[in-house]
Enzyme design. Structure first.
Site, PDB file in Angstrom:
ATOM      1  N   ARG A 202      -2.697   9.535  -2.521  1.00 51.39           N
ATOM      2  CA  ARG A 202      -3.230   9.857  -1.188  1.00 51.39           C
ATOM      3  C   ARG A 202      -3.876  11.239  -1.283  1.00 51.39           C
ATOM      4  O   ARG A 202      -3.254  12.242  -0.968  1.00 51.39           O
ATOM      5  CB  ARG A 202      -2.124   9.843  -0.133  1.00 51.39           C
ATOM      6  CG  ARG A 202      -1.462   8.484   0.032  1.00 51.39           C
ATOM      7  CD  ARG A 202      -0.463   8.475   1.160  1.00 51.39           C
ATOM      8  NE  ARG A 202       0.421   7.323   1.108  1.00 51.39           N
ATOM      9  CZ  ARG A 202       1.713   7.342   1.401  1.00 51.39           C
ATOM     10  NH1 ARG A 202       2.290   8.457   1.783  1.00 51.39           N
ATOM     11  NH2 ARG A 202       2.451   6.256   1.317  1.00 51.39           N
TER      12      ARG A 202
ATOM     13  N   HIS B 128       3.202  -2.255   2.341  1.00 45.86           N
ATOM     14  CA  HIS B 128       3.582  -0.928   2.818  1.00 45.86           C
ATOM     15  C   HIS B 128       2.504  -0.347   3.744  1.00 45.86           C
ATOM     16  O   HIS B 128       2.210   0.845   3.726  1.00 45.86           O
ATOM     17  CB  HIS B 128       3.814   0.000   1.615  1.00 45.86           C
ATOM     18  CG  HIS B 128       4.900   1.027   1.842  1.00 45.86           C
ATOM     19  ND1 HIS B 128       6.167   0.916   1.322  1.00 45.86           N
ATOM     20  CD2 HIS B 128       4.892   2.184   2.526  1.00 45.86           C
ATOM     21  CE1 HIS B 128       6.890   1.977   1.673  1.00 45.86           C
ATOM     22  NE2 HIS B 128       6.137   2.756   2.405  1.00 45.86           N
TER      23      HIS B 128
ATOM     24  N   ARG C  77      -0.397   1.703   2.172  1.00 45.87           N
ATOM     25  CA  ARG C  77      -0.157   3.123   1.876  1.00 45.87           C
ATOM     26  C   ARG C  77       0.174   3.403   0.421  1.00 45.87           C
ATOM     27  O   ARG C  77       0.241   4.556   0.021  1.00 45.87           O
ATOM     28  CB  ARG C  77       1.003   3.635   2.741  1.00 45.87           C
ATOM     29  CG  ARG C  77       0.717   3.613   4.211  1.00 45.87           C
ATOM     30  CD  ARG C  77       1.980   3.712   5.053  1.00 45.87           C
ATOM     31  NE  ARG C  77       2.777   4.896   4.788  1.00 45.87           N
ATOM     32  CZ  ARG C  77       2.485   6.126   5.196  1.00 45.87           C
ATOM     33  NH1 ARG C  77       1.405   6.314   5.923  1.00 45.87           N
ATOM     34  NH2 ARG C  77       3.261   7.132   4.917  1.00 45.87           N
TER      35      ARG C  77
END
Ligand SMILES: Cc1cc2nc3c(=O)[nH]c(=O)nc-3n(C[C@H](O)[C@H](O)[C@H](O)COP(=O)(O)O)c2cc1C
Length: 366
Positions: free
Chosen positions: A165, A278, A281
């Site tokens: 991320r 998820h 994510r």
């Protein structure tokens, strides 16, 4: 707010929460294509309404492992609920209590299972377990969980490697959170959040910290977690068997994304699985839950309860997963965003979902 829906709650959360926190909740990983594909594929699940049925639609109630729930809906584990609203987990638990739905408390929650149980004494609490590098410490945590009258254990298996991320790293919202000028400016631009969420939290319990860690290892969100409670990269079916042996209640494996793993979960003694990516994510280059659900359901056979999640924004979306064959559906971001509007909006959201689900059933949608 008049008759708000998911996008209103999301817009409000975007305004109220610091950008780093909103992005942490809202965004995906990698190139963030999975969230978009999840929506596209969900939108393609269509119904064929029936006319003149003249029958009473079957009720939404569901009985699972000896407990009756008002609808096949679960409030998913979302670690930072207590950063979205002051004591956010307790709002979610109370909403679950009121609507007779399960609320799944996260290992990384900033409110403890004991505290949540005290604040929602009659709620059906489930507990989501991330298995730590030192699995003995995870087994110790289960002893705490057992004392809190928890109905179901949910072991998440899709987070053994850190997700990519980049935006979080760039804006300083990695784990741990790195203090920076940019972060300070972001917080300063959100006085409502500072006054209504962070300040009361600090006054009540000090800096937000991971309260399920053993007391000698408890760290705030600003400190690196001790290695013993980092996520177990070598997680295996043998580890899950050990957990199975020490948990007498129902056990669910969350993060199953293929038929083979559903078979292994069944062999290991799981009572249920959550087919989940998820919320987009963790790994961007994977199939959407709707795409893999039929093969997983077939592999699960009659022995496993199959749950699903990802992209649910309305009662219609829940019905889409049920139509494909899921027994229950988890809601992640949507109740979290409603929490940022105020606890009564979680009630509103759940009522809205359930009423839309009932309408679709009346149309002969299931
Ligand atoms: C902010 C946030 C935190 C989350 N934390 C956890 C967690 O601690 N454990 C877990 O198993 N899943 C976690 N999830 C995933 C959710 O349980 C769920 O699988 C996902 O959000 C479903 O997708 P949706 O948000 O589109 O409904 C988290 C999701 C979000 C958005």
């Amino acid at each position: 707010m008049k008759e708000p829906d998911f996008s209103d709650f999301r817009s409000l959360a975007r305004r109220r929460l610091p950008k780093v926190l909103f992005e942490y909740i809202d965004r995906g990983c990698g190139d963030e294509t999975l969230a978009k594909r999840t929506r596209d594929v969900l939108d393609q699940v269509l119904f064929q309404p029936r006319a003149l049925l003249g029958t009473t639609p079957k009720p939404l109630k569901i009985t699972l492992w000896g407990r009756e729930y008002d609808a096949p809906l679960i409030i998913a584990p979302t670690a930072l609920a207590a950063m979205v609203a002051f004591q956010g987990d307790s709002h979610l638990a109370r909403a679950a209590e009121k609507h007779r739905l399960p609320f799944c408390v996260a290992t990384q929650s900033l409110m403890s299972i004991e505290q949540i149980r005290r604040m929602a004494p009659a709620a059906s609490l489930w507990f989501q377990l991330y298995v730590w590098k030192d699995i003995e410490l995870s087994l110790d945590l289960l002893e705490r969980v057992k004392r809190c009258d928890v109905d179901v254990l949910v072991v998440t298996v899709d987070t053994t490697i850190p997700p990519r991320r980049k935006y979080n790293e760039r804006n300083g919202f990695g784990m741990p959170i790195r203090p920076s000028f940019r972060l300070a400016a972001d917080l300063a631009l959100h006085p409502h959040w500072l006054l209504k969420v962070l300040l009361p939290t600090i006054l009540k319990t000090g800096m937000p910290s991971y309260v399920h860690y053993p007391s000698t290892m408890r760290t705030t969100v600003f400190r690196e977690s001790p290695p013993a409670v980092s996520l177990r990269r070598t997680l295996s079916w043998n580890d899950l068997s050990r957990i199975r042996d020490s948990w007498v209640g129902a056990m669910i494996v969350k993060g199953i994304t293929c038929a083979e793993d559903a078979c292994s979960a069944k062999k290991m003694g799981a009572d249920g699985i959550v087919v989940s990516s998820h919320g987009g994510r963790n790994f961007d280059a994977q199939a959407t839950v709707i795409e893999i659900l039929p093969s997983v359901i077939e592999a699960a056979g009659k022995d496993l309860i199959v749950m699903a999640d990802g992209g649910v924004r309305s009662g219609l979306d829940v019905m889409r997963y049920l139509k494909i064959g899921a027994h229950l559906v988890l809601m992640g971001r949507s109740p979290l965003y409603a929490t940022s509007a105020g606890s009564r909006y979680i009630d509103y959201l759940i009522n809205d979902y359930i009423s839309e689900m009932k309408n679709i059933i009346e149309l002969g949608g299931l």
